[in-house]
Design a protein around this motif. Structure first.
Motif, PDB file in Angstrom:
ATOM      1  N   LEU A  86      78.749  42.291  18.155  1.00  0.00           N
ATOM      2  CA  LEU A  86      79.300  42.476  18.808  1.00  0.00           C
ATOM      3  C   LEU A  86      79.540  41.598  19.874  1.00  0.00           C
ATOM      4  CD1 LEU A  86      79.566  44.743  20.788  1.00  0.00           C
ATOM      5  CD2 LEU A  86      77.788  44.560  21.231  1.00  0.00           C
ATOM      6  N   ARG A  87      79.082  40.146  19.780  1.00  0.00           N
ATOM      7  CA  ARG A  87      79.956  38.887  20.975  1.00  0.00           C
ATOM      8  C   ARG A  87      81.635  38.469  20.372  1.00  0.00           C
ATOM      9  NH1 ARG A  87      74.084  36.948  21.746  1.00  0.00           N
ATOM     10  NH2 ARG A  87      74.323  36.156  18.750  1.00  0.00           N
ATOM     11  N   ARG A  88      80.991  38.602  18.810  1.00  0.00           N
ATOM     12  CA  ARG A  88      82.760  38.226  18.272  1.00  0.00           C
ATOM     13  C   ARG A  88      83.536  38.934  18.326  1.00  0.00           C
ATOM     14  NH1 ARG A  88      81.103  36.016  11.941  1.00  0.00           N
ATOM     15  NH2 ARG A  88      79.952  33.672  13.271  1.00  0.00           N
ATOM     16  N   ILE A  89      83.484  40.550  18.796  1.00  0.00           N
ATOM     17  CA  ILE A  89      83.863  40.935  19.380  1.00  0.00           C
ATOM     18  C   ILE A  89      84.609  41.453  20.805  1.00  0.00           C
ATOM     19  CG2 ILE A  89      84.475  44.041  19.349  1.00  0.00           C
ATOM     20  CD1 ILE A  89      82.563  44.230  16.759  1.00  0.00           C
ATOM     21  N   VAL A  90      83.314  41.618  21.014  1.00  0.00           N
ATOM     22  CA  VAL A  90      84.086  41.057  22.976  1.00  0.00           C
ATOM     23  C   VAL A  90      84.441  40.276  22.942  1.00  0.00           C
ATOM     24  CG1 VAL A  90      82.808  40.885  24.957  1.00  0.00           C
ATOM     25  CG2 VAL A  90      82.036  42.234  23.292  1.00  0.00           C
ATOM     26  N   ARG A  91      84.749  39.290  22.439  1.00  0.00           N
ATOM     27  CA  ARG A  91      85.479  37.646  22.338  1.00  0.00           C
ATOM     28  C   ARG A  91      86.657  38.172  21.857  1.00  0.00           C
ATOM     29  NH1 ARG A  91      84.571  32.367  23.945  1.00  0.00           N
ATOM     30  NH2 ARG A  91      82.098  32.254  22.981  1.00  0.00           N
ATOM     31  N   THR A  92      87.217  38.868  21.409  1.00  0.00           N
ATOM     32  CA  THR A  92      88.550  38.865  21.060  1.00  0.00           C
ATOM     33  C   THR A  92      89.492  39.545  21.453  1.00  0.00           C
ATOM     34  OG1 THR A  92      87.606  39.357  18.715  1.00  0.00           O
ATOM     35  CG2 THR A  92      89.758  39.418  19.451  1.00  0.00           C
ATOM     36  N   ALA A  93      88.530  40.838  22.606  1.00  0.00           N
ATOM     37  CA  ALA A  93      88.353  41.189  23.178  1.00  0.00           C
ATOM     38  C   ALA A  93      89.032  40.962  24.611  1.00  0.00           C
ATOM     39  CB  ALA A  93      88.170  43.336  23.706  1.00  0.00           C
ATOM     40  N   VAL A  94      87.962  40.334  25.005  1.00  0.00           N
ATOM     41  CA  VAL A  94      88.004  39.531  26.523  1.00  0.00           C
ATOM     42  C   VAL A  94      89.299  38.559  26.208  1.00  0.00           C
ATOM     43  CG1 VAL A  94      87.374  37.521  28.404  1.00  0.00           C
ATOM     44  CG2 VAL A  94      85.777  39.405  26.913  1.00  0.00           C
ATOM     45  N   ASP A  95      89.855  37.774  25.407  1.00  0.00           N
ATOM     46  CA  ASP A  95      90.552  36.374  24.661  1.00  0.00           C
ATOM     47  C   ASP A  95      92.511  37.141  25.090  1.00  0.00           C
ATOM     48  OD1 ASP A  95      88.565  34.540  24.497  1.00  0.00           O
ATOM     49  OD2 ASP A  95      89.170  34.448  22.109  1.00  0.00           O
ATOM     50  N   ASN A  96      92.354  38.842  24.862  1.00  0.00           N
ATOM     51  CA  ASN A  96      93.231  39.370  24.718  1.00  0.00           C
ATOM     52  C   ASN A  96      93.514  40.176  25.873  1.00  0.00           C
ATOM     53  OD1 ASN A  96      95.018  38.490  21.765  1.00  0.00           O
ATOM     54  ND2 ASN A  96      92.815  39.210  21.168  1.00  0.00           N
ATOM     55  N   ALA A  97      93.001  40.802  26.423  1.00  0.00           N
ATOM     56  CA  ALA A  97      93.315  41.609  27.463  1.00  0.00           C
ATOM     57  C   ALA A  97      93.122  41.069  28.895  1.00  0.00           C
ATOM     58  CB  ALA A  97      92.468  43.591  26.604  1.00  0.00           C
TER      59      ALA A  97
END
Length: 670
Positions: free
Chosen positions: A168-179
């Protein structure tokens, strides 16, 4: 996923986000997360500080710690009782301890090799020396790959079975970094400078992955401020619009007031008198009334509604009309019967409008309403359908308002020329939530029970004592009283391991209550079947097995026992509402909570309910335990979905309300 324009990326389905895919997107959907924007505001519930490694000699029992050392032994064993245990023994320069896994597989031992470096995190226990059970860990000398687990402050998210915190942390980090940079920042620059706020994107990064604890706190406050500012500005604007609008002015004097009071065979409580004075002020003003009336179960809100209705209808020269909207047909019909009885000695023409009525009957009623031949129309959502046209609607009363969406409430107001609105709720709303969500309304509270209202005793019983509740109910039935038996589910659900209402009904009517007439009520029944069952319970049946469909508005005067099975599965306010169905007349009531909670929260809920009958204290506890979304069901009620605001922060709420008013004064059109 390649970065796209802001709109398409923020609203991209999570299935297509790097590291998600179909299976994980289904798990995320289970948590209400469907698009990238949802994920950005799926905020951590807490954090774990894993920056500092604690020497093994300094670890403290009962505290969580990061430890790092070298493996010097690995042991997999089976006990005599068949338990499989894996022990990994590690040491640093200060001492040694054990990492333990229960129900382990023998193959797990291959992951741990002697002399390997291991870093682990968990709660320290003491059993033949210090140990950590089922720790989070990583193996290896190289620190470059540890950022997912160690070396920082890690967010801990609300999750679901099958979705690990690491993933979940990795998925959230991807979303935060991109959006994160694509979000619109609505706080005006002047306010950002005044409050020393950074950019919204920075706050979002820091609330998910803070460089230090203070950064997470600051980020949450900044996001909560913006969340509140948007809603409070809208409320302030709406309130100003109402205050500047021209409404009705009703001049009912003392003679009219006394005639209304004479209709009731009892004296009003001081709380009711106070609310009536507040109501009279609104009715006489030349602007539309927009008032929320809060009051616990049985406090006498319907009396206030009748007072308002008759005050309006007293202006006979104007031929005004009134409406009373309830969330269900069962409740609407009950209100109709109550109001018909209360108004029997008046000239008020009252009508019940139901969605399930035959077309010919409905058409006849619609024509009478449109011609102004009806003074008071009681109904459900049927009142706001397009074919319903009032001749001169001046007052709308909406009962259990939290069960209607904002649009439904608005639709009723459009049936007249800025009619006065009285919203009522028997679910007490905590003060902060009231200020945050109902700032466009005036709020009245009935905080006193009528003297004839019986106190309901509440007992929480564990499984070994459940029979006592049914024996107590049996005595009441033998005395001619009535009993509710509540189950959360309509039908069996093997996963939830709970008895259902339909299954229990067969057991109850053929078992302990076999000598008494029983009935079954649940939400999947048709409106007509519900009505017949409720009417039968008031007259013929003595035992009703039901789901929580009876939570609101069911009035059976001689019902004295409420048995709630699997009580730990229900929310506090819901349990309190159910409890309010008994002890409503001259006989005292008792509520039995049958539950075996497996969590601290479940225990606390039942303890709160047995310690107080004060609905407002219960609502405060429910808000603290479950948050506003679960408490009201934001999508159902039209309540705003606050993701960042902490409802204990009254100071921030007051600050934002002042800033919202200032913004409107400086720029009325925003």
């Amino acid at each position: 996923m390649a970065k796209k324009d802001s709109k398409s990326f923020l609203f991209e389905k999570l299935q297509y986000l790097t590291g998600v895919g179909p299976a994980r997107s289904r798990l995320l959907a289970r948590m209400g997360l469907h698009i990238v924007y949802d994920l950005l505001f799926h905020l951590p519930r807490t954090y774990e500080d894993r920056r500092k490694v604690t020497p093994i000699r300094q670890v403290m029992e009962g505290e969580k710690a990061v430890i790092s050392g070298y493996i010097f032994d690995v042991e997999f064993k089976k006990t005599k009782t068949g338990k499989r245990i894996l022990d990994v023994y590690i040491a640093d320069q200060t001492g040694s301890m054990t990492l333990t896994w229960f129900n382990a597989r023998s193959s797990w031992a291959d992951r741990f090799q002697k002399k390997d470096k291991i870093t682990a995190y968990g709660k320290v226990q003491f059993y033949q020396g210090h140990q950590i059970v089922s720790p989070d860990y990583t193996i290896g000398e190289d620190d470059s790959g540890l950022s997912d687990k160690f070396g920082g402050i890690l967010p801990i998210y609300p999750s679901t079975e099958g979705m690990s915190q690491k993933v979940l942390r990795r998925i959230v980090r991807t979303a935060v970094d991109n959006a994160a940079d694509e979000l619109v920042d609505i706080v005006p620059e002047t306010l950002k400078k005044e409050k020393n706020f950074g950019d919204k994107s920075e706050a979002l990064r820091h609330i998910h992955f803070p460089p230090k604890k203070e950064a997470a706190q600051k980020a949450r406050r900044r996001l909560a401020y913006e969340e509140l500012l948007l809603f409070q500005t809208a409320l302030a604007s709406q309130r100003k619009q109402i205050e500047n609008s021209k409404g009705y002015s009703f001049k009912a004097g003392r003679n009219v007031e006394q005639r209304i009071r004479n209709l009731f065979p009892f004296n009003f409580t001081e709380a009711q008198n106070r609310v009536i004075r507040e109501l009279q002020h609104d009715l006489r003003a030349g602007r539309p009334m927009h008032r929320l009336l809060q009051g616990d179960v049985g406090c006498g809100k319907t009396v206030i509604a009748v007072f308002a209705i008759l005050s309006v209808l007293a202006e006979s020269s104007k031929a005004y009309q009134t409406a009373f909207m309830a969330p269900t047909e069962v409740l609407a019909e009950q209100h109709y019967l109550t109001l018909e009885k209360m108004l029997a000695e008046t000239n008020v023409k009252i009508m019940l409008l139901k969605g399930s009525a035959k077309q010919s009957e409905r058409q006849e009623k619609l024509e009478r309403i449109a011609k102004g031949e009806v003074d008071l129309v009681v109904g459900t959502h049927a009142l706001i359908q397009k074919d319903v046209s009032f001749n001169n609607l001046a007052l709308a009363v909406i009962d259990e308002q939290q069960r209607f969406g904002v649009e439904q409430r608005f639709d009723l107001t459009q049936k007249g020329r800025r009619p006065d609105i009285l919203l009522m709720t028997a679910t007490p709303i905590p003060r902060t939530l009231t200020l945050a969500c109902f700032g466009d309304m005036d709020v009245s509270v009935i905080d006193e029970m009528p003297p004839q209202r019986q106190h309901v005793k509440t007992a929480w019983l564990l499984p070994n004592n459940w029979k006592a509740a049914y024996k107590s109910a049996l005595k009441e039935l033998q005395a001619g009283r009535r009993v509710f038996v509540i189950f959360p589910l309509v039908e069996n659900n093997e996963e939830m391991q709970m008895t259902s209402a339909t299954e229990a009904y067969d057991i109850v009517k053929n078992g302990i209550f076999k000598d008494f007439p029983c009935c079954l009520l649940h939400g999947r029944m048709s409106a007509e079947d519900k009505r017949k069952t409720m009417e039968g319970f008031r007259k013929d049946y003595q035992v009703m097995v039901a789901t929580t469909v009876v939570e609101v508005g069911i009035d059976v005067p001689d019902a004295t026992v409420m048995i709630i099975q699997h009580a730990e599965r229900l929310g506090l306010s819901q349990l309190h509402q159910l409890r309010g169905r008994v002890g409503r007349d001259r006989y005292p009531g008792v509520c039995y909570l049958l539950g075996a909670p497996t969590t601290e929260e479940g225990n606390e809920r039942l303890e709160v309910l047995t310690s107080t009958n004060d609905g407002f204290k219960i609502a405060e506890a429910d808000l603290r335990l479950r948050g506003p979304g679960e408490l009201f069901g934001t999508r159902q009620s039209g309540m705003p979905e606050f993701r960042c605001f902490d409802f204990s922060d009254l100071k921030l709420l007051n600050e934002v309300q002042k800033d919202a008013m200032r913004l409107l004064e400086e720029d009325p059109e925003l």
